[in-house]
Scaffold this motif. Structure first.
Motif, PDB file in Angstrom:
ATOM      1  N   GLY A   1      -3.785   7.928  16.706  1.00 64.21           N
ATOM      2  CA  GLY A   1      -2.502   8.611  16.741  1.00 64.21           C
ATOM      3  C   GLY A   1      -2.147   9.189  18.089  1.00 64.21           C
ATOM      4  N   GLY A   2      -1.302  10.179  18.048  1.00 63.16           N
ATOM      5  CA  GLY A   2      -0.761  10.805  19.248  1.00 63.16           C
ATOM      6  C   GLY A   2       0.637  11.273  18.919  1.00 63.16           C
ATOM      7  N   GLY A   3       1.468  11.358  19.916  1.00 64.33           N
ATOM      8  CA  GLY A   3       2.835  11.778  19.664  1.00 64.33           C
ATOM      9  C   GLY A   3       3.552  12.167  20.931  1.00 64.33           C
ATOM     10  N   THR A   4       4.808  12.485  20.776  1.00 60.96           N
ATOM     11  CA  THR A   4       5.667  12.873  21.886  1.00 60.96           C
ATOM     12  C   THR A   4       6.244  14.250  21.594  1.00 60.96           C
ATOM     13  OG1 THR A   4       6.225  10.557  22.255  1.00 60.96           O
ATOM     14  CG2 THR A   4       7.679  12.185  23.253  1.00 60.96           C
ATOM     15  N   VAL A   5       6.184  15.120  22.601  1.00 58.17           N
ATOM     16  CA  VAL A   5       6.711  16.483  22.447  1.00 58.17           C
ATOM     17  C   VAL A   5       7.684  16.775  23.584  1.00 58.17           C
ATOM     18  CG1 VAL A   5       4.680  17.346  21.225  1.00 58.17           C
ATOM     19  CG2 VAL A   5       4.775  17.529  23.689  1.00 58.17           C
ATOM     20  N   ALA A   6       8.654  17.601  23.292  1.00 56.20           N
ATOM     21  CA  ALA A   6       9.603  18.025  24.322  1.00 56.20           C
ATOM     22  C   ALA A   6       8.855  18.905  25.327  1.00 56.20           C
ATOM     23  CB  ALA A   6      10.755  18.802  23.692  1.00 56.20           C
ATOM     24  N   TRP A   7       9.158  18.731  26.600  1.00 51.62           N
ATOM     25  CA  TRP A   7       8.542  19.535  27.656  1.00 51.62           C
ATOM     26  C   TRP A   7       9.453  20.704  27.981  1.00 51.62           C
ATOM     27  CZ3 TRP A   7       4.410  21.101  29.815  1.00 51.62           C
ATOM     28  CH2 TRP A   7       4.398  21.638  31.085  1.00 51.62           C
ATOM     29  N   SER A   8       8.937  21.906  27.759  1.00 51.51           N
ATOM     30  CA  SER A   8       9.730  23.111  27.984  1.00 51.51           C
ATOM     31  C   SER A   8       9.423  23.760  29.320  1.00 51.51           C
ATOM     32  CB  SER A   8       9.455  24.114  26.861  1.00 51.51           C
ATOM     33  OG  SER A   8       8.099  24.539  26.918  1.00 51.51           O
ATOM     34  N   GLY A   9       8.445  23.223  30.036  1.00 53.11           N
ATOM     35  CA  GLY A   9       8.044  23.819  31.303  1.00 53.11           C
ATOM     36  C   GLY A   9       6.888  24.787  31.149  1.00 53.11           C
ATOM     37  N   LYS A  10       6.488  25.071  29.915  1.00 50.59           N
ATOM     38  CA  LYS A  10       5.339  25.952  29.678  1.00 50.59           C
ATOM     39  C   LYS A  10       4.076  25.120  29.720  1.00 50.59           C
ATOM     40  CE  LYS A  10       7.947  29.214  26.944  1.00 50.59           C
ATOM     41  NZ  LYS A  10       8.055  29.939  25.696  1.00 50.59           N
ATOM     42  N   ARG A  11       2.971  25.713  30.170  1.00 52.75           N
ATOM     43  CA  ARG A  11       1.723  24.971  30.347  1.00 52.75           C
ATOM     44  C   ARG A  11       0.983  24.711  29.049  1.00 52.75           C
ATOM     45  NH1 ARG A  11      -1.805  26.711  35.260  1.00 52.75           N
ATOM     46  NH2 ARG A  11      -2.726  24.763  34.579  1.00 52.75           N
ATOM     47  N   ASN A  12       1.318  25.418  27.981  1.00 57.10           N
ATOM     48  CA  ASN A  12       0.615  25.246  26.715  1.00 57.10           C
ATOM     49  C   ASN A  12       1.427  24.385  25.755  1.00 57.10           C
ATOM     50  OD1 ASN A  12      -1.663  26.820  27.318  1.00 57.10           O
ATOM     51  ND2 ASN A  12      -0.558  28.690  26.827  1.00 57.10           N
ATOM     52  N   ILE A  13       0.745  23.402  25.160  1.00 60.06           N
ATOM     53  CA  ILE A  13       1.346  22.589  24.098  1.00 60.06           C
ATOM     54  C   ILE A  13       0.852  23.202  22.794  1.00 60.06           C
ATOM     55  CG2 ILE A  13       1.493  20.291  23.056  1.00 60.06           C
ATOM     56  CD1 ILE A  13       2.706  20.490  25.893  1.00 60.06           C
ATOM     57  N   PRO A  14       1.732  23.609  21.896  1.00 60.97           N
ATOM     58  CA  PRO A  14       1.296  24.285  20.674  1.00 60.97           C
ATOM     59  C   PRO A  14       0.451  23.401  19.759  1.00 60.97           C
ATOM     60  CG  PRO A  14       3.680  23.964  20.658  1.00 60.97           C
ATOM     61  CD  PRO A  14       3.175  23.454  21.968  1.00 60.97           C
ATOM     62  N   TYR A  15      -0.521  24.024  19.129  1.00 65.06           N
ATOM     63  CA  TYR A  15      -1.362  23.330  18.157  1.00 65.06           C
ATOM     64  C   TYR A  15      -0.469  22.714  17.086  1.00 65.06           C
ATOM     65  CZ  TYR A  15      -4.884  22.445  14.625  1.00 65.06           C
ATOM     66  OH  TYR A  15      -5.683  21.842  13.700  1.00 65.06           O
ATOM     67  N   GLY A  16      -0.735  21.457  16.730  1.00 64.45           N
ATOM     68  CA  GLY A  16       0.037  20.772  15.702  1.00 64.45           C
ATOM     69  C   GLY A  16       1.306  20.114  16.198  1.00 64.45           C
ATOM     70  N   ALA A  17       1.531  20.114  17.524  1.00 63.89           N
ATOM     71  CA  ALA A  17       2.750  19.510  18.072  1.00 63.89           C
ATOM     72  C   ALA A  17       2.767  17.995  17.886  1.00 63.89           C
ATOM     73  CB  ALA A  17       2.892  19.855  19.556  1.00 63.89           C
ATOM     74  N   PHE A  18       1.601  17.385  17.780  1.00 65.37           N
ATOM     75  CA  PHE A  18       1.504  15.959  17.492  1.00 65.37           C
ATOM     76  C   PHE A  18       0.262  15.733  16.646  1.00 65.37           C
ATOM     77  CE2 PHE A  18      -0.454  16.744  21.578  1.00 65.37           C
ATOM     78  CZ  PHE A  18      -1.669  16.096  21.494  1.00 65.37           C
ATOM     79  N   ARG A  19       0.182  14.561  16.010  1.00 66.70           N
ATOM     80  CA  ARG A  19      -0.920  14.272  15.088  1.00 66.70           C
ATOM     81  C   ARG A  19      -1.894  13.269  15.690  1.00 66.70           C
ATOM     82  NH1 ARG A  19      -0.805  14.845   9.735  1.00 66.70           N
ATOM     83  NH2 ARG A  19       0.752  16.243   8.910  1.00 66.70           N
ATOM     84  N   TYR A  20      -3.165  13.525  15.436  1.00 71.47           N
ATOM     85  CA  TYR A  20      -4.191  12.548  15.784  1.00 71.47           C
ATOM     86  C   TYR A  20      -5.426  12.805  14.942  1.00 71.47           C
ATOM     87  CZ  TYR A  20      -7.191  15.748  18.410  1.00 71.47           C
ATOM     88  OH  TYR A  20      -8.030  16.763  18.760  1.00 71.47           O
ATOM     89  N   LYS A  21      -6.249  11.773  14.810  1.00 78.70           N
ATOM     90  CA  LYS A  21      -7.527  11.885  14.111  1.00 78.70           C
ATOM     91  C   LYS A  21      -8.601  12.003  15.170  1.00 78.70           C
ATOM     92  CE  LYS A  21      -6.109   9.119  10.168  1.00 78.70           C
ATOM     93  NZ  LYS A  21      -6.324   7.898   9.411  1.00 78.70           N
ATOM     94  N   GLY A  22      -9.351  13.081  15.119  1.00 79.87           N
ATOM     95  CA  GLY A  22     -10.393  13.327  16.103  1.00 79.87           C
ATOM     96  C   GLY A  22     -11.524  12.325  16.015  1.00 79.87           C
ATOM     97  N   PRO A  23     -12.330  12.240  17.076  1.00 82.11           N
ATOM     98  CA  PRO A  23     -13.420  11.275  17.094  1.00 82.11           C
ATOM     99  C   PRO A  23     -14.508  11.618  16.083  1.00 82.11           C
ATOM    100  CG  PRO A  23     -13.486  12.665  19.047  1.00 82.11           C
ATOM    101  CD  PRO A  23     -12.237  13.010  18.307  1.00 82.11           C
ATOM    102  N   CYS A  24     -14.985  10.596  15.383  1.00 81.58           N
ATOM    103  CA  CYS A  24     -16.069  10.736  14.417  1.00 81.58           C
ATOM    104  C   CYS A  24     -16.747   9.369  14.255  1.00 81.58           C
ATOM    105  CB  CYS A  24     -15.535  11.248  13.085  1.00 81.58           C
ATOM    106  SG  CYS A  24     -16.837  11.672  11.932  1.00 81.58           S
ATOM    107  N   PRO A  25     -17.238   8.792  15.374  1.00 81.73           N
ATOM    108  CA  PRO A  25     -17.791   7.445  15.312  1.00 81.73           C
ATOM    109  C   PRO A  25     -19.182   7.416  14.672  1.00 81.73           C
ATOM    110  CG  PRO A  25     -18.107   8.337  17.495  1.00 81.73           C
ATOM    111  CD  PRO A  25     -17.292   9.351  16.726  1.00 81.73           C
ATOM    112  N   PRO A  26     -19.590   6.249  14.163  1.00 81.30           N
ATOM    113  CA  PRO A  26     -20.923   6.116  13.587  1.00 81.30           C
ATOM    114  C   PRO A  26     -22.011   6.067  14.663  1.00 81.30           C
ATOM    115  CG  PRO A  26     -19.798   4.019  13.552  1.00 81.30           C
ATOM    116  CD  PRO A  26     -18.812   5.041  14.043  1.00 81.30           C
ATOM    117  N   SER A  27     -21.616   5.800  15.902  1.00 86.94           N
ATOM    118  CA  SER A  27     -22.529   5.754  17.043  1.00 86.94           C
ATOM    119  C   SER A  27     -21.721   6.197  18.273  1.00 86.94           C
ATOM    120  CB  SER A  27     -23.088   4.343  17.229  1.00 86.94           C
ATOM    121  OG  SER A  27     -22.035   3.434  17.463  1.00 86.94           O
TER     122      SER A  27
END
Length: 82
Positions: free
Chosen positions: A28-54
């Motif tokens: 996943g991933g996503g696109t967020v509007a850039w407001s000029g602030k350095r922090n992107i809020p939690y939940g602004a885009f969706r992704y599945k974190g890494p959890c590989p078998p190796s």
């Protein structure tokens, strides 16, 4: 998430995470509007974190988009997990 050195004229930031060992897995991933602030809020885009078998290597990409979604800049980073 904090971002820096964003090109002038940026209107949006597009994020993507790819597992280089399993590139068809939809992290996943996503696109967020850039407001000029350095922090992107939690939940602004969706992704599945890494959890590989190796150990897998992931590539993270962020693109700065201007008017008409023109790519103004791109940054990439790679990291192995776990």
């Amino acid at each position: 998430m904090r971002v820096g050195k964003v090109p002038k004229g940026t209107r949006k930031l597009r994020f993507r995470m790819v597992d280089l060992n399993a590139p068809n897995y939809p992290h996943g991933g996503g696109t967020v509007a850039w407001s000029g602030k350095r922090n992107i809020p939690y939940g602004a885009f969706r992704y599945k974190g890494p959890c590989p078998p190796s150990r897998h290597t992931y590539q993270f990409t962020v693109e700065a988009l201007g008017a008409g979604n023109k790519v103004l800049g791109r940054a990439k980073a790679r990291r192995a997990f776990p």
